[in-house]
Every structure is written in C-alpha cells, then in structure tokens.
Design a protein around this motif. Structure first.
Motif, PDB file in Angstrom:
ATOM      1  N   MET A  43      27.461  36.923  42.832  1.00 35.37           N
ATOM      2  CA  MET A  43      28.525  38.021  42.860  1.00 35.37           C
ATOM      3  C   MET A  43      28.942  38.324  41.401  1.00 35.37           C
ATOM      4  SD  MET A  43      31.918  38.565  44.963  1.00 35.37           S
ATOM      5  CE  MET A  43      32.540  36.859  44.754  1.00 35.37           C
ATOM      6  N   SER A  44      28.824  39.778  41.088  1.00 31.12           N
ATOM      7  CA  SER A  44      29.120  40.186  39.666  1.00 31.12           C
ATOM      8  C   SER A  44      30.859  39.993  39.579  1.00 31.12           C
ATOM      9  CB  SER A  44      28.407  41.544  39.292  1.00 31.12           C
ATOM     10  OG  SER A  44      29.137  42.422  40.131  1.00 31.12           O
ATOM     11  N   GLU A  45      31.008  39.964  38.290  1.00 28.99           N
ATOM     12  CA  GLU A  45      32.584  40.110  37.882  1.00 28.99           C
ATOM     13  C   GLU A  45      33.087  41.594  38.049  1.00 28.99           C
ATOM     14  OE1 GLU A  45      35.412  38.662  34.086  1.00 28.99           O
ATOM     15  OE2 GLU A  45      33.238  38.193  34.166  1.00 28.99           O
ATOM     16  N   LYS A  46      33.921  42.010  38.510  1.00 28.76           N
ATOM     17  CA  LYS A  46      34.464  43.273  38.560  1.00 28.76           C
ATOM     18  C   LYS A  46      35.630  43.403  37.287  1.00 28.76           C
ATOM     19  CE  LYS A  46      33.242  44.368  43.201  1.00 28.76           C
ATOM     20  NZ  LYS A  46      34.007  44.927  44.521  1.00 28.76           N
ATOM     21  N   LEU A  47      35.608  44.102  36.346  1.00 33.29           N
ATOM     22  CA  LEU A  47      36.448  44.268  35.617  1.00 33.29           C
ATOM     23  C   LEU A  47      37.382  45.676  35.773  1.00 33.29           C
ATOM     24  CD1 LEU A  47      34.236  43.771  32.352  1.00 33.29           C
ATOM     25  CD2 LEU A  47      35.615  42.014  33.448  1.00 33.29           C
ATOM     26  N   THR A  48      38.724  45.380  35.133  1.00 38.32           N
ATOM     27  CA  THR A  48      39.537  46.759  35.062  1.00 38.32           C
ATOM     28  C   THR A  48      38.901  47.595  33.964  1.00 38.32           C
ATOM     29  OG1 THR A  48      41.009  45.964  33.638  1.00 38.32           O
ATOM     30  CG2 THR A  48      41.318  45.568  36.044  1.00 38.32           C
ATOM     31  N   VAL A  49      39.311  49.010  33.839  1.00 39.68           N
ATOM     32  CA  VAL A  49      38.869  49.594  32.743  1.00 39.68           C
ATOM     33  C   VAL A  49      39.457  49.281  31.719  1.00 39.68           C
ATOM     34  CG1 VAL A  49      39.413  52.047  31.946  1.00 39.68           C
ATOM     35  CG2 VAL A  49      38.911  51.825  34.315  1.00 39.68           C
ATOM     36  N   ALA A  50      40.556  48.638  31.489  1.00 38.68           N
ATOM     37  CA  ALA A  50      41.241  48.060  30.215  1.00 38.68           C
ATOM     38  C   ALA A  50      40.352  46.950  29.867  1.00 38.68           C
ATOM     39  CB  ALA A  50      42.698  47.625  30.478  1.00 38.68           C
ATOM     40  N   GLU A  51      39.877  45.836  30.813  1.00 37.42           N
ATOM     41  CA  GLU A  51      38.997  44.797  30.619  1.00 37.42           C
ATOM     42  C   GLU A  51      37.815  45.118  29.920  1.00 37.42           C
ATOM     43  OE1 GLU A  51      40.951  41.390  33.678  1.00 37.42           O
ATOM     44  OE2 GLU A  51      39.418  42.970  34.257  1.00 37.42           O
ATOM     45  N   ALA A  52      37.102  46.209  30.499  1.00 39.83           N
ATOM     46  CA  ALA A  52      35.741  46.708  30.153  1.00 39.83           C
ATOM     47  C   ALA A  52      36.003  47.208  28.754  1.00 39.83           C
ATOM     48  CB  ALA A  52      35.401  47.604  31.057  1.00 39.83           C
ATOM     49  N   LEU A  53      37.039  48.031  28.471  1.00 44.68           N
ATOM     50  CA  LEU A  53      37.228  48.459  27.140  1.00 44.68           C
ATOM     51  C   LEU A  53      37.339  47.371  26.072  1.00 44.68           C
ATOM     52  CD1 LEU A  53      39.436  51.684  27.885  1.00 44.68           C
ATOM     53  CD2 LEU A  53      36.835  51.547  27.046  1.00 44.68           C
ATOM     54  N   GLU A  54      38.170  46.595  26.418  1.00 41.03           N
ATOM     55  CA  GLU A  54      38.205  45.123  25.474  1.00 41.03           C
ATOM     56  C   GLU A  54      37.144  44.484  25.508  1.00 41.03           C
ATOM     57  OE1 GLU A  54      40.565  40.986  26.081  1.00 41.03           O
ATOM     58  OE2 GLU A  54      41.669  42.768  26.794  1.00 41.03           O
ATOM     59  N   ARG A  55      36.182  44.244  26.474  1.00 34.46           N
ATOM     60  CA  ARG A  55      34.842  43.665  26.216  1.00 34.46           C
ATOM     61  C   ARG A  55      34.092  44.341  25.300  1.00 34.46           C
ATOM     62  NH1 ARG A  55      32.854  40.148  30.458  1.00 34.46           N
ATOM     63  NH2 ARG A  55      34.979  39.636  30.675  1.00 34.46           N
ATOM     64  N   ALA A  56      34.033  45.780  25.481  1.00 31.74           N
ATOM     65  CA  ALA A  56      33.028  46.533  24.518  1.00 31.74           C
ATOM     66  C   ALA A  56      33.660  46.365  23.111  1.00 31.74           C
ATOM     67  CB  ALA A  56      33.245  48.078  24.934  1.00 31.74           C
ATOM     68  N   GLU A  57      34.698  46.511  22.771  1.00 30.83           N
ATOM     69  CA  GLU A  57      35.524  46.129  21.504  1.00 30.83           C
ATOM     70  C   GLU A  57      35.083  45.017  21.039  1.00 30.83           C
ATOM     71  OE1 GLU A  57      39.763  46.043  19.700  1.00 30.83           O
ATOM     72  OE2 GLU A  57      39.425  47.730  21.007  1.00 30.83           O
ATOM     73  N   GLN A  58      34.987  43.772  21.727  1.00 28.10           N
ATOM     74  CA  GLN A  58      34.587  42.634  21.356  1.00 28.10           C
ATOM     75  C   GLN A  58      33.135  42.405  21.192  1.00 28.10           C
ATOM     76  OE1 GLN A  58      34.495  39.701  24.638  1.00 28.10           O
ATOM     77  NE2 GLN A  58      35.308  37.877  23.199  1.00 28.10           N
TER      78      GLN A  58
END
Length: 81
Positions: A1-16
C-alpha cells in the motif's frame, strides 16, 4: 500500500527533495554535470527520511567527495550555510 500524503506534506517533501539536490549540485557541480545534471541525479536517488540519497557506485561517491573537499580547502564551499 502506498503512503497517502496531504497537499502540505507533498509540498514539504518536494521542498526537501529540492534542498537535497541543491546541496549535491552546490558541493559537487562538476560530478553532477558528469552524471547528466540534476535530473539524472534525481533519477538515481532513493527517498530516505533525510531526503533523496543517490544510489551510485563508490567511484561516483569518491568523485563527489573529492570535489567537495577541494572546494572546502579553497573556500568555495562554506559549511553551515
């Protein structure tokens, strides 16, 4: 199962991801260029808890390390910034 991210978490991951790739590009630009630039570096990375880490061979790591150390010795790499 893949991890589901919130929009904020996805943006944080992209910034990382961007910050980590920036760090590699800043400290070893010639090696990153020889690998095929930033996009090629990103393609060989595996995501970890600290961001993307390249899955590269020992020779590539050594080239990055040598370039970083040469830059540090000549003042072009400033630790802590």
């Amino acid at each position: 199962m893949s991890e589901k991210l919130t929009v904020a978490e996805a943006l944080e991951r992209a910034e990382q991801i961007d910050r980590n790739l920036d760090a590699f590009d800043k400290t070893a630009p010639q090696t990153v260029a020889a690998m095929g630039w930033r996009d090629a570096l990103a393609q060989c990375c595996e995501m970890t808890c600290i961001g993307p880490i390249p899955r590269i061979d020992a020779d590539a790591w050594q080239a990055m390390s040598n370039e970083y150390e040469a830059g540090r010795q000549h003042g072009s790499v400033n630790r802590g910034q």
